[in-house]
Design a protein around this motif. Structure first.
Motif, PDB file in Angstrom:
ATOM      1  N   ILE A  24       0.868  -1.180   0.000  1.00 55.22           N
ATOM      2  CA  ILE A  24       0.000   0.000   0.000  1.00 55.22           C
ATOM      3  C   ILE A  24       0.904   1.229   0.000  1.00 55.22           C
ATOM      4  O   ILE A  24       1.791   1.349   0.856  1.00 55.22           O
ATOM      5  CB  ILE A  24      -0.935   0.015   1.215  1.00 55.22           C
ATOM      6  N   ILE A  25       0.685   2.130  -0.935  1.00 55.04           N
ATOM      7  CA  ILE A  25       1.560   3.285  -1.111  1.00 55.04           C
ATOM      8  C   ILE A  25       0.730   4.555  -1.193  1.00 55.04           C
ATOM      9  O   ILE A  25      -0.275   4.611  -1.918  1.00 55.04           O
ATOM     10  CB  ILE A  25       2.402   3.133  -2.397  1.00 55.04           C
ATOM     11  N   ARG A  26       1.145   5.568  -0.475  1.00 54.44           N
ATOM     12  CA  ARG A  26       0.490   6.870  -0.577  1.00 54.44           C
ATOM     13  C   ARG A  26       0.961   7.567  -1.842  1.00 54.44           C
ATOM     14  O   ARG A  26       2.132   7.478  -2.210  1.00 54.44           O
ATOM     15  CB  ARG A  26       0.845   7.731   0.633  1.00 54.44           C
ATOM     16  N   LEU A  27       0.052   8.236  -2.530  1.00 47.38           N
ATOM     17  CA  LEU A  27       0.430   8.961  -3.736  1.00 47.38           C
ATOM     18  C   LEU A  27       1.356  10.114  -3.408  1.00 47.38           C
ATOM     19  O   LEU A  27       1.288  10.699  -2.326  1.00 47.38           O
ATOM     20  CB  LEU A  27      -0.815   9.498  -4.447  1.00 47.38           C
ATOM     21  N   ASP A  28       2.221  10.447  -4.353  1.00 54.37           N
ATOM     22  CA  ASP A  28       3.033  11.648  -4.237  1.00 54.37           C
ATOM     23  C   ASP A  28       2.113  12.856  -4.400  1.00 54.37           C
ATOM     24  O   ASP A  28       1.147  12.807  -5.166  1.00 54.37           O
ATOM     25  CB  ASP A  28       4.106  11.658  -5.327  1.00 54.37           C
ATOM     26  N   PRO A  29       2.347  13.952  -3.701  1.00 50.07           N
ATOM     27  CA  PRO A  29       1.453  15.109  -3.826  1.00 50.07           C
ATOM     28  C   PRO A  29       1.328  15.645  -5.240  1.00 50.07           C
ATOM     29  O   PRO A  29       0.283  16.199  -5.603  1.00 50.07           O
ATOM     30  CB  PRO A  29       2.101  16.143  -2.901  1.00 50.07           C
ATOM     31  N   LYS A  30       2.372  15.500  -6.061  1.00 44.84           N
ATOM     32  CA  LYS A  30       2.342  16.064  -7.410  1.00 44.84           C
ATOM     33  C   LYS A  30       2.178  14.999  -8.490  1.00 44.84           C
ATOM     34  O   LYS A  30       1.268  15.051  -9.290  1.00 44.84           O
ATOM     35  CB  LYS A  30       3.604  16.889  -7.657  1.00 44.84           C
ATOM     36  N   VAL A  31       3.116  14.055  -8.533  1.00 38.96           N
ATOM     37  CA  VAL A  31       3.061  13.035  -9.584  1.00 38.96           C
ATOM     38  C   VAL A  31       3.631  11.724  -9.057  1.00 38.96           C
ATOM     39  O   VAL A  31       4.671  11.708  -8.395  1.00 38.96           O
ATOM     40  CB  VAL A  31       3.819  13.492 -10.855  1.00 38.96           C
ATOM     41  N   THR A  32       2.923  10.645  -9.315  1.00 42.49           N
ATOM     42  CA  THR A  32       3.326   9.306  -8.905  1.00 42.49           C
ATOM     43  C   THR A  32       3.592   8.482 -10.152  1.00 42.49           C
ATOM     44  O   THR A  32       2.688   8.302 -10.983  1.00 42.49           O
ATOM     45  CB  THR A  32       2.232   8.632  -8.063  1.00 42.49           C
ATOM     46  N   ILE A  98      -3.514  -4.836 -10.146  1.00 41.14           N
ATOM     47  CA  ILE A  98      -4.599  -3.883  -9.930  1.00 41.14           C
ATOM     48  C   ILE A  98      -4.151  -2.866  -8.894  1.00 41.14           C
ATOM     49  O   ILE A  98      -3.659  -3.230  -7.818  1.00 41.14           O
ATOM     50  CB  ILE A  98      -5.884  -4.587  -9.452  1.00 41.14           C
ATOM     51  N   LEU A  99      -4.305  -1.584  -9.224  1.00 43.06           N
ATOM     52  CA  LEU A  99      -4.048  -0.506  -8.284  1.00 43.06           C
ATOM     53  C   LEU A  99      -5.398   0.053  -7.868  1.00 43.06           C
ATOM     54  O   LEU A  99      -6.083   0.706  -8.640  1.00 43.06           O
ATOM     55  CB  LEU A  99      -3.189   0.589  -8.927  1.00 43.06           C
ATOM     56  N   GLU A 100      -5.776  -0.215  -6.622  1.00 39.40           N
ATOM     57  CA  GLU A 100      -7.065   0.233  -6.102  1.00 39.40           C
ATOM     58  C   GLU A 100      -6.877   1.535  -5.323  1.00 39.40           C
ATOM     59  O   GLU A 100      -6.046   1.604  -4.409  1.00 39.40           O
ATOM     60  CB  GLU A 100      -7.679  -0.833  -5.204  1.00 39.40           C
ATOM     61  N   VAL A 101      -7.627   2.556  -5.680  1.00 42.53           N
ATOM     62  CA  VAL A 101      -7.497   3.862  -5.041  1.00 42.53           C
ATOM     63  C   VAL A 101      -8.185   3.824  -3.677  1.00 42.53           C
ATOM     64  O   VAL A 101      -9.348   3.412  -3.570  1.00 42.53           O
ATOM     65  CB  VAL A 101      -8.108   4.972  -5.916  1.00 42.53           C
ATOM     66  N   ILE A 102      -7.467   4.257  -2.641  1.00 47.09           N
ATOM     67  CA  ILE A 102      -7.999   4.254  -1.281  1.00 47.09           C
ATOM     68  C   ILE A 102      -7.740   5.605  -0.627  1.00 47.09           C
ATOM     69  O   ILE A 102      -6.907   6.393  -1.081  1.00 47.09           O
ATOM     70  CB  ILE A 102      -7.354   3.148  -0.424  1.00 47.09           C
ATOM     71  N   SER A 103      -8.477   5.882   0.454  1.00 48.96           N
ATOM     72  CA  SER A 103      -8.182   7.060   1.273  1.00 48.96           C
ATOM     73  C   SER A 103      -6.939   6.765   2.097  1.00 48.96           C
ATOM     74  O   SER A 103      -6.792   5.663   2.646  1.00 48.96           O
ATOM     75  CB  SER A 103      -9.353   7.391   2.199  1.00 48.96           C
ATOM     76  N   ALA A 104      -6.033   7.724   2.193  1.00 50.27           N
ATOM     77  CA  ALA A 104      -4.770   7.507   2.895  1.00 50.27           C
ATOM     78  C   ALA A 104      -4.804   8.187   4.256  1.00 50.27           C
ATOM     79  O   ALA A 104      -5.059   9.390   4.361  1.00 50.27           O
ATOM     80  CB  ALA A 104      -3.608   8.050   2.063  1.00 50.27           C
ATOM     81  N   ASP A 105      -4.550   7.395   5.309  1.00 49.89           N
ATOM     82  CA  ASP A 105      -4.431   7.993   6.631  1.00 49.89           C
ATOM     83  C   ASP A 105      -2.956   8.251   6.933  1.00 49.89           C
ATOM     84  O   ASP A 105      -2.090   8.040   6.091  1.00 49.89           O
ATOM     85  CB  ASP A 105      -5.075   7.099   7.698  1.00 49.89           C
ATOM     86  N   GLU A 106      -2.671   8.698   8.152  1.00 52.05           N
ATOM     87  CA  GLU A 106      -1.310   9.102   8.500  1.00 52.05           C
ATOM     88  C   GLU A 106      -0.333   7.930   8.510  1.00 52.05           C
ATOM     89  O   GLU A 106       0.875   8.121   8.437  1.00 52.05           O
ATOM     90  CB  GLU A 106      -1.300   9.798   9.860  1.00 52.05           C
ATOM     91  N   SER A 107      -0.853   6.696   8.620  1.00 55.55           N
ATOM     92  CA  SER A 107       0.036   5.539   8.680  1.00 55.55           C
ATOM     93  C   SER A 107       0.591   5.152   7.312  1.00 55.55           C
ATOM     94  O   SER A 107       1.545   4.377   7.224  1.00 55.55           O
ATOM     95  CB  SER A 107      -0.707   4.339   9.280  1.00 55.55           C
ATOM     96  N   ILE A 108      -0.008   5.677   6.253  1.00 48.83           N
ATOM     97  CA  ILE A 108       0.449   5.348   4.901  1.00 48.83           C
ATOM     98  C   ILE A 108       1.328   6.482   4.394  1.00 48.83           C
ATOM     99  O   ILE A 108       0.869   7.613   4.262  1.00 48.83           O
ATOM    100  CB  ILE A 108      -0.743   5.135   3.945  1.00 48.83           C
ATOM    101  N   GLN A 109       2.567   6.166   4.123  1.00 51.86           N
ATOM    102  CA  GLN A 109       3.516   7.186   3.712  1.00 51.86           C
ATOM    103  C   GLN A 109       3.877   7.030   2.235  1.00 51.86           C
ATOM    104  O   GLN A 109       3.864   5.928   1.692  1.00 51.86           O
ATOM    105  CB  GLN A 109       4.785   7.105   4.567  1.00 51.86           C
ATOM    106  N   PRO A 110       4.211   8.147   1.570  1.00 54.25           N
ATOM    107  CA  PRO A 110       4.634   8.060   0.165  1.00 54.25           C
ATOM    108  C   PRO A 110       5.994   7.400   0.050  1.00 54.25           C
ATOM    109  O   PRO A 110       6.779   7.386   1.003  1.00 54.25           O
ATOM    110  CB  PRO A 110       4.682   9.529  -0.281  1.00 54.25           C
ATOM    111  N   VAL A 111       6.273   6.846  -1.119  1.00 51.59           N
ATOM    112  CA  VAL A 111       7.567   6.224  -1.389  1.00 51.59           C
ATOM    113  C   VAL A 111       8.409   7.182  -2.210  1.00 51.59           C
ATOM    114  O   VAL A 111       7.958   7.694  -3.223  1.00 51.59           O
ATOM    115  CB  VAL A 111       7.383   4.894  -2.147  1.00 51.59           C
TER     116      VAL A 111
END
Length: 211
Positions: A24-32, A98-111
């Motif tokens: 599970i990966i948080r999206l980058d704020p600009k571009v992933t 499959i990349l499933e879009v989810i809501s990201a909480d504070e525990s999920i950090q971007p790579v």
């Protein structure tokens, strides 16, 4: 903060293969960036995935997935598309993943870029962007330098001149080593060639010290 920018993306992606959650990966704020090579944010070990397959970009307060002229394209909720707006619950098919879009909480950090590892937890790197050849020896180069900026990059890659005799057949090949894998452990100062040769149903393995 500049208007229109965000410090942390509210979405993440759940990466699934055969209904199994891989990461599970948080999206980058600009571009992933999504692709097969380790310089992407989301790295997919999949032969159906291009080196730089797709990207998810933030624009006008929304996130959009965009195909990057990949060989097999992308599907969003079952429909092939070049660009689509994303919302929670959407499923993006990239290769077999499959990349499933989810809501990201504070525990999920971007790579961060260049911090990815493959699915077997071995660090991989592109030889044409991390090493160069000088007087027959391997030496570290500058990471992150685009291949187009390297002088004669293809010529500087290590090449194995292979002559293989099987019965009466002789096979001669020049094998360019354009991809590598960092070993989990090795003896200090040890240089060796690890050969794995597949012949029919057999895999022949040999470690050859280079001393």
């Amino acid at each position: 903060m500049i208007e229109g920018e965000i410090s942390q993306a509210p979405f993440g992606v759940r990466v699934l293969l055969n209904q199994e959650i891989l990461k599970i990966i948080r999206l980058d704020p600009k571009v992933t960036y999504i692709g097969r090579m380790p310089e992407n944010h989301v790295v997919l070990d999949d032969s159906k995935v291009s080196r730089s397959h797709a990207r998810i970009v933030y624009k006008d307060d929304n996130y959009y997935v965009e195909d990057q002229d990949s060989e097999n394209g992308i599907l969003v909720n079952g429909s092939k598309t070049k660009r689509a707006k994303l919302k929670v619950g959407d499923q993006v098919l990239v290769g077999s993943h499959i990349l499933e879009v989810i809501s990201a909480d504070e525990s999920i950090q971007p790579v961060a870029l260049n911090e990815q590892v493959d699915l077997h937890h071995d660090e991989e790197w592109r030889l044409d962007e991390t090493i160069s050849i000088h007087t027959g020896a391997l030496s570290k180069g500058s990471q992150g330098v685009p291949k187009s900026q390297l002088r004669n990059a293809a010529m500087e890659l290590p090449t194995l001149h292979l002559t293989l005799k099987i019965g009466d057949d002789v096979i001669i090949r020049d094998v360019v080593l354009d991809k590598g894998k960092k070993l989990k452990s090795t003896k200090a100062g040890e240089n060796a060639l690890f050969v794995a040769l597949k012949v029919g149903k057999w895999v022949l393995e040999k470690k050859i010290p280079l001393e």
